[in-house]
Design an enzyme around this catalytic site. Structure first.
Site, PDB file in Angstrom:
ATOM      1  N   GLY A  22       0.837  -1.191   0.000  1.00 55.65           N
ATOM      2  CA  GLY A  22       0.000   0.000   0.000  1.00 55.65           C
ATOM      3  C   GLY A  22       0.869   1.237   0.000  1.00 55.65           C
ATOM      4  O   GLY A  22       1.875   1.295   0.706  1.00 55.65           O
ATOM      5  N   THR A  23       0.514   2.215  -0.805  1.00 57.27           N
ATOM      6  CA  THR A  23       1.367   3.398  -0.949  1.00 57.27           C
ATOM      7  C   THR A  23       0.716   4.686  -0.453  1.00 57.27           C
ATOM      8  O   THR A  23       1.252   5.770  -0.683  1.00 57.27           O
ATOM      9  CB  THR A  23       1.790   3.575  -2.421  1.00 57.27           C
ATOM     10  OG1 THR A  23       0.615   3.788  -3.210  1.00 57.27           O
ATOM     11  CG2 THR A  23       2.548   2.354  -2.924  1.00 57.27           C
ATOM     12  N   GLY A  26       2.625   7.794   1.004  1.00 54.52           N
ATOM     13  CA  GLY A  26       4.037   7.702   0.635  1.00 54.52           C
ATOM     14  C   GLY A  26       4.399   8.874  -0.265  1.00 54.52           C
ATOM     15  O   GLY A  26       3.680   9.177  -1.214  1.00 54.52           O
ATOM     16  N   ASP A  47      -0.224  -1.161  -4.736  1.00 52.91           N
ATOM     17  CA  ASP A  47      -1.535  -0.530  -4.682  1.00 52.91           C
ATOM     18  C   ASP A  47      -1.369   0.978  -4.532  1.00 52.91           C
ATOM     19  O   ASP A  47      -0.662   1.438  -3.630  1.00 52.91           O
ATOM     20  CB  ASP A  47      -2.346  -1.067  -3.500  1.00 52.91           C
ATOM     21  CG  ASP A  47      -3.699  -0.387  -3.421  1.00 52.91           C
ATOM     22  OD1 ASP A  47      -4.567  -0.740  -4.236  1.00 52.91           O
ATOM     23  OD2 ASP A  47      -3.867   0.505  -2.570  1.00 52.91           O
ATOM     24  N   TYR A  52      -3.537   9.745  -4.160  1.00 53.78           N
ATOM     25  CA  TYR A  52      -2.346   9.663  -3.301  1.00 53.78           C
ATOM     26  C   TYR A  52      -1.239  10.603  -3.783  1.00 53.78           C
ATOM     27  O   TYR A  52      -0.323  10.908  -3.045  1.00 53.78           O
ATOM     28  CB  TYR A  52      -1.776   8.251  -3.263  1.00 53.78           C
ATOM     29  CG  TYR A  52      -2.684   7.174  -2.744  1.00 53.78           C
ATOM     30  CD1 TYR A  52      -3.936   7.451  -2.173  1.00 53.78           C
ATOM     31  CD2 TYR A  52      -2.310   5.845  -2.825  1.00 53.78           C
ATOM     32  CE1 TYR A  52      -4.748   6.435  -1.711  1.00 53.78           C
ATOM     33  CE2 TYR A  52      -3.118   4.827  -2.358  1.00 53.78           C
ATOM     34  CZ  TYR A  52      -4.341   5.121  -1.812  1.00 53.78           C
ATOM     35  OH  TYR A  52      -5.137   4.120  -1.355  1.00 53.78           O
TER      36      TYR A  52
END
Length: 118
Positions: A22-23, A26, A47, A52
């Protein structure tokens, strides 16, 4: 790691690992370091989502690993989500579209989930 992770068979016959990195949240160099570490550890399912705002960093790292021959395109799955008002074409450009082979698009709860087979 990859051989010990259960996989789901996609409609095109590809087997995608059910465990992915999972990012969410980030950013920048931290995202690059974490993704490189995860790939080194055997992660092949990444992902992300357009919201994001880290797809460029993810694309940079994937480009490096693919260009160097450390991993093959067939091994990688990038799962991203975009609002239904956007197309996956807008987001796959950020994930280095020259490495995309066949995106698979699935509508899900008002968003589109794209399994980007790179």
């Amino acid at each position: 790691m990859a051989s010990h992770v259960p996989a789901v068979t996609l409609p095109n016959g590809s087997k995608m690992p059910m465990v992915g990195l999972g990012t969410y949240q980030g950013r920048d160099d931290e995202m690059r370091r974490v993704l490189a570490w995860a790939l080194e550890c055997g992660y092949r399912h990444i992902d992300t989502a357009a919201v994001y705002q880290n797809e460029a960093e993810i694309g940079d790292v994937l480009h490096e690993w693919l260009s160097s021959g450390c991993i093959a395109r067939e091994e990688l799955f990038v799962v991203t989500k975009v609002r239904s008002s956007r197309s996956c074409g807008g987001t796959d450009t950020n994930v280095k579209s020259s490495y995309l082979i066949a995106p698979n698009f699935y509508p899900l709860y008002g968003s589109t989930v794209c399994f980007l087979r790179i």
